[in-house]
Design an enzyme around this catalytic site. Sequence first.
Site, PDB file in Angstrom:
ATOM      1  CD  GLU A   1      10.525 -18.848  18.359  1.00 39.52           C
ATOM      2  OE1 GLU A   1      11.028 -18.144  17.476  1.00 39.52           O
ATOM      3  OE2 GLU A   1       9.313 -18.854  18.625  1.00 39.52           O
TER       4      GLU A   1
ATOM      5  CG  HIS B   1       6.161 -23.995  12.481  1.00 33.08           C
ATOM      6  ND1 HIS B   1       5.982 -23.838  11.133  1.00 33.08           N
ATOM      7  CD2 HIS B   1       6.339 -22.741  12.973  1.00 33.08           C
ATOM      8  CE1 HIS B   1       6.047 -22.550  10.829  1.00 33.08           C
ATOM      9  NE2 HIS B   1       6.257 -21.863  11.934  1.00 33.08           N
TER      10      HIS B   1
ATOM     11  CG  HIS C   1       9.671 -21.315   8.175  1.00 32.22           C
ATOM     12  ND1 HIS C   1       8.703 -20.887   9.043  1.00 32.22           N
ATOM     13  CD2 HIS C   1      10.817 -21.344   8.881  1.00 32.22           C
ATOM     14  CE1 HIS C   1       9.262 -20.655  10.229  1.00 32.22           C
ATOM     15  NE2 HIS C   1      10.541 -20.930  10.168  1.00 32.22           N
TER      16      HIS C   1
ATOM     17  NE  ARG D   1      -2.614  -0.175   3.280  1.00 35.81           N
ATOM     18  CZ  ARG D   1      -3.292  -0.599   4.331  1.00 35.81           C
ATOM     19  NH1 ARG D   1      -4.577  -0.746   4.259  1.00 35.81           N
ATOM     20  NH2 ARG D   1      -2.699  -0.888   5.449  1.00 35.81           N
TER      21      ARG D   1
END
Length: 494
Positions: free
Chosen positions: A216, A240, A178, A50
């Site tokens: 993480e 995942h 991913h 945008r």
Amino acid sequence: MARIIPVAVFDFVVFGATGDLTLRKLLPSLYLRFRDGQMPEDSAVIGAARTEMDDAAFRARAEEGLRRFLPKETVEDETISRFCARLRYVQIDVTRDGPHWKALGKLLDPERIRVFYLATAPDLYGPICAHLASAKLVDAKARVVLEKPIGHDLPSARAINDEVGRVFSEAATYRIDHYLGKETVQNLLALRFANTIFERLWNTDVIDHVQITVGETVGVEGRGGYYDRSGALRDMVQNHMLQLLCLLAMEPPVSLDADRLRDEKLKVLRALRPMAAHEVAQATVRGQYAAGAIEGKAVASYQDDLGEAAGADPSRTETFVALRAEIQNFRWANVPFYLRTGKRLPQKVSEIVVQYRALPFSIFPTDGAGPVPNQLIIRLQPEEGIRLSMMAKDPGPGGLRLRPTALDINFEQSFGMRFPDAYERLLMDTVRGNATLFMRRDEVEAAWTWIEPILEAWGAQSEVPKLYPAGSWGPSAAVALMARDGRSWHEDLG
Ligand code: BG6
């Protein structure tokens, strides 16, 4: 050195071109494929967003991102400028009709494969596809890539899949996860199906339980607006972690053909025992990080990290989940799968532990170390590798005492090469037309079907997520979850 086969010339359109994912992952991955000669020189990458910007401004922004996010040894001035010359930009408000769709069409070459990569909020996937169709930009060679999350529950996932499906066939729809592009995740297929020794020992007869940990150290990193509506269950487990579980638990597919592999993953998802509302409190743990320390540095709580994204009341979103899943089939009856993931844990580590059963009987002296059950530890990141723990004789005279030892393989050391980022492989697969490492519609919906009762039970509870200090392995209830079964989380994650 791996053999690099260039893909066909393509036009790659990224919606959400000014977003974090584009700068952090998509452009660096395309650059690396360009640098290796896999992305043909004539291909084009067209950013759409945008923000008002021209090609030059987009190229400058891209270059800055590349220099920031690429591995240092891959930054080459001349290659960066050749790659950036392939970039174009169109300003598009994807919620509206207008001449900008025609402007996009003018940049596309009818001879080439065109990939539309949707890295926007998922509620825009339907409108973008509809506009692409009415602007006649979807030809026989066009394909669409959908980033996760696809919806926030089963009905919203179905609605998005329906809207996209009105424009793109299932074969032309690439739902990206991913984790499936990570080298070591693909290596699970090699481990299981290219070695005779493991597959024979991959069932309830010999396996006691399986643990999957994705830890993480990062917090929400400015993504609070998205994350607070999502939480760890939707952000990590629904996609995942369930995909990892599928690759571990599925039956051998008859080939690597996309649908044959996905058929087997789907069967696992459908065999997951649905959790009844009254079981959810026992079989799941929700946590949220409080202030604490990571690698010696003080870090703020989740509530504070939310900043402007915070609502009036304290957030009830979970940044940590641990749960116990069961697969109801011949192979896995009585083998629980324990999953845990969280932000602000002490280590960035993704690891699978396959814990074998204890010996039925021991002939060894009971003083000193007794036989410890074998473990196969599959390390997905970092320091990708495989470790098989086993018992050996403690060297020296004085009886047959035992000592634990391990067969240990570190893939980077063994193969002596950089491991490509997951997106590098997956982006080239979309151009090649190889959907093996992408999720099919029925898989995504089956995963939501299993997750839904947990979300519903949590929603109905007055209880809030249990706080854990940043830098710890989550709330103590996660330890209790396994302790109730007489088991414990694998701790030697170093
Ligand atoms: C993304 C999640 O899908 O995966 C993020 O949205 C998470 O919250 C990330 O940080 C983890 O990916 P990786 O490759 O760093 O393990």
